[in-house]
Structures are given as C-alpha cells and as structure tokens.
Design a protein around this motif. Sequence first.
Motif, mmCIF file in Angstrom:
data_model
loop_
_atom_site.group_PDB
_atom_site.id
_atom_site.type_symbol
_atom_site.label_atom_id
_atom_site.label_comp_id
_atom_site.label_asym_id
_atom_site.label_seq_id
_atom_site.Cartn_x
_atom_site.Cartn_y
_atom_site.Cartn_z
ATOM 1 N N ILE A 140 -8.229 2.484 4.386
ATOM 2 C CA ILE A 140 -6.969 2.470 3.646
ATOM 3 C C ILE A 140 -7.132 1.647 2.372
ATOM 4 O O ILE A 140 -8.046 0.838 2.246
ATOM 5 N N ALA A 142 -5.914 -1.327 0.259
ATOM 6 C CA ALA A 142 -5.237 -2.577 0.613
ATOM 7 C C ALA A 142 -3.948 -2.762 -0.170
ATOM 8 O O ALA A 142 -3.025 -3.430 0.297
ATOM 9 N N THR A 144 -1.865 -0.115 -1.756
ATOM 10 C CA THR A 144 -0.837 0.891 -1.457
ATOM 11 C C THR A 144 -0.657 1.102 0.044
ATOM 12 O O THR A 144 0.349 1.662 0.462
ATOM 13 N N ARG A 145 -1.665 0.733 0.842
ATOM 14 C CA ARG A 145 -1.696 0.927 2.295
ATOM 15 C C ARG A 145 -1.805 2.395 2.678
ATOM 16 O O ARG A 145 -1.590 2.753 3.834
ATOM 17 N N THR A 147 -3.827 5.916 3.403
ATOM 18 C CA THR A 147 -5.124 6.261 3.967
ATOM 19 C C THR A 147 -5.970 6.939 2.896
ATOM 20 O O THR A 147 -5.535 7.884 2.253
ATOM 21 N N ARG A 220 -3.421 -5.109 7.620
ATOM 22 C CA ARG A 220 -2.779 -3.896 7.105
ATOM 23 C C ARG A 220 -3.395 -2.630 7.689
ATOM 24 O O ARG A 220 -2.694 -1.647 7.921
ATOM 25 N N VAL A 221 -4.699 -2.644 7.913
ATOM 26 C CA VAL A 221 -5.312 -1.455 8.485
ATOM 27 C C VAL A 221 -4.927 -1.306 9.955
ATOM 28 O O VAL A 221 -4.790 -0.185 10.465
ATOM 29 N N HIS A 223 -2.010 -2.147 11.161
ATOM 30 C CA HIS A 223 -0.667 -1.567 11.106
ATOM 31 C C HIS A 223 -0.746 -0.074 10.796
ATOM 32 O O HIS A 223 0.032 0.724 11.344
ATOM 33 N N ALA A 224 -1.672 0.306 9.913
ATOM 34 C CA ALA A 224 -1.830 1.716 9.564
ATOM 35 C C ALA A 224 -2.272 2.534 10.777
ATOM 36 O O ALA A 224 -1.763 3.635 11.028
#
Length: 261
Positions: A140, A142, A144-145, A147, A220-221, A223-224
């Motif tokens: 992803i 970092a 914009t989050r 994929t 963050r990844v 959470h993605a």
Amino acid sequence: MPTSRNTAPRGDRHRSTAFTGLSVRQFSKLVGIVRGRGAEQTGAGRRWGLSLDDRVLLVAVYYRTNLTLRQVALLFDVSKSAAGRVVDHLGPYLALSPTKRKHNPDTVLIVDGTLVPTHDRSVSASSKNYRYSTNLQVVIDASTRLTVAVGKPLPGNRNDCRAYTESSVDQHCTGAHVMADSGYQGITGVVMPYRKPGDGSELPPWKEELNTVHKRVRARVEHALAHMKSWNILRNCRRKRDGVWHAARGVALMRNLTMTH
C-alpha cells in the motif's frame, strides 16, 4: 437487488453497501472500469443472459459475501454453471492493475503478508493458522493508504522474505522507500525496525523512538489487510488456480474505490 444508478432509493443504497461493500456511486465507477477494459465485448460466442451491470454485481456480491456459486445463482435467477462462467470471465477485468512505473523517490510504500485460507492445494500449504492457506503479499501507499499491488499467491508456508520476491511485488516498488516488519530480513532496500542486540542489551533511546514511529506507520498496512478481509472471499477462498489471485486483486480494487469515490 441493488441498482447502479445514483438515483436509487435509499433502501437500495443500503443493500448495495451490505451486499458489495460499495455505495451505488462506487459500484457505478466499478462498472465503468470493467466496461472500459472491454468486458462488454462478447465476440463470436453466445451472448450473456445478464447485462454487464448485473454480471459485475454478481461478482461483487460473490466476493463480498463468499456465498457458494449455487447460492449466488439463485439470487440472480441463473444456473450455477452460468454464475461460474460470469465469475471466471469477469475476474481478470475486476482485478487491480498494479502500477508499472517507477515511483517518486519521496514515495513511501508498506508491504506485509497475510494468510488466506484456500481450498486449492496447488497454491496453498498447511501454515501457522493450521489451515491450508496462501501467503498473499500486499503493498500500500503509506500516504494515500491505497493498495498499490497484490502479489501472486504462494503456499502459506513460505516466509515473507521469500514471498516478497517470488510473488513479484518487489517489481512494483521500484524507486520508492519500502517499509516492512522484521520478517523481511535480508532484503536490500526494505526499511525494518531495529532488532535488539544478540547479547540481550537494550536498544538506545533513539532507536526505540524510531521503532515506535515505524510501528505507527506500518500499522496502516495491517488496517488495509483487515479492511480487505471484510470481503469474505479472503477468509475462505474457494477459487482455483489464478482465480485466487483475481479475487484478491478484485477486492483490492473495490477497497480502493471505497476510499477514493
């Protein structure tokens, strides 16, 4: 079933989100992407019994709910084999297209692997979740989050260090800074947290602070991945061969749509 028009009744909009994870507007965007990729062209074969909108909806519902093809077929009043043909045909058209250009030097990407239980033994292996799974590498942005890429599924007993290169996601990180957890030891150019010295001594305060920042950003990844698994097909995937990869990238595309439209 939900409709793709923005003028849909409020009840239909609610059902659209429940069955696909997408709002009516986001679903319309998805249909536009699939149409732009040429999925509506039937060639010399038999015409589809469902419109393109309904076929995209069938696949979106299938990915979101992970109902069996027999159950999805009943919802759309088609045969099980027809539903299977729709999923097989549209799977590649719904898949996220990874970026092939070099990233800006200021771009920060985050990579992590997740285990996806998969019925196809040719792309899975018994792994630490005690199920036959694939190791799915996800990258992803970092900032914009969103994929950026999803790697080719590998047997779940492959560690992340090997999977990073063997799944080809490394090719989509060219030119960017890449962050990962300590499972990616030995890979050049990947930023990982500092490890404690082998003699058991503590890290100096400045390294501890950097590890804290690293952990906060890398979350963050995670959470993605959790968001992607709200599409239930990634909790118990029954697709075979490349169908597993198409499903994962299709979920990635739909997740991106929920964050940008």
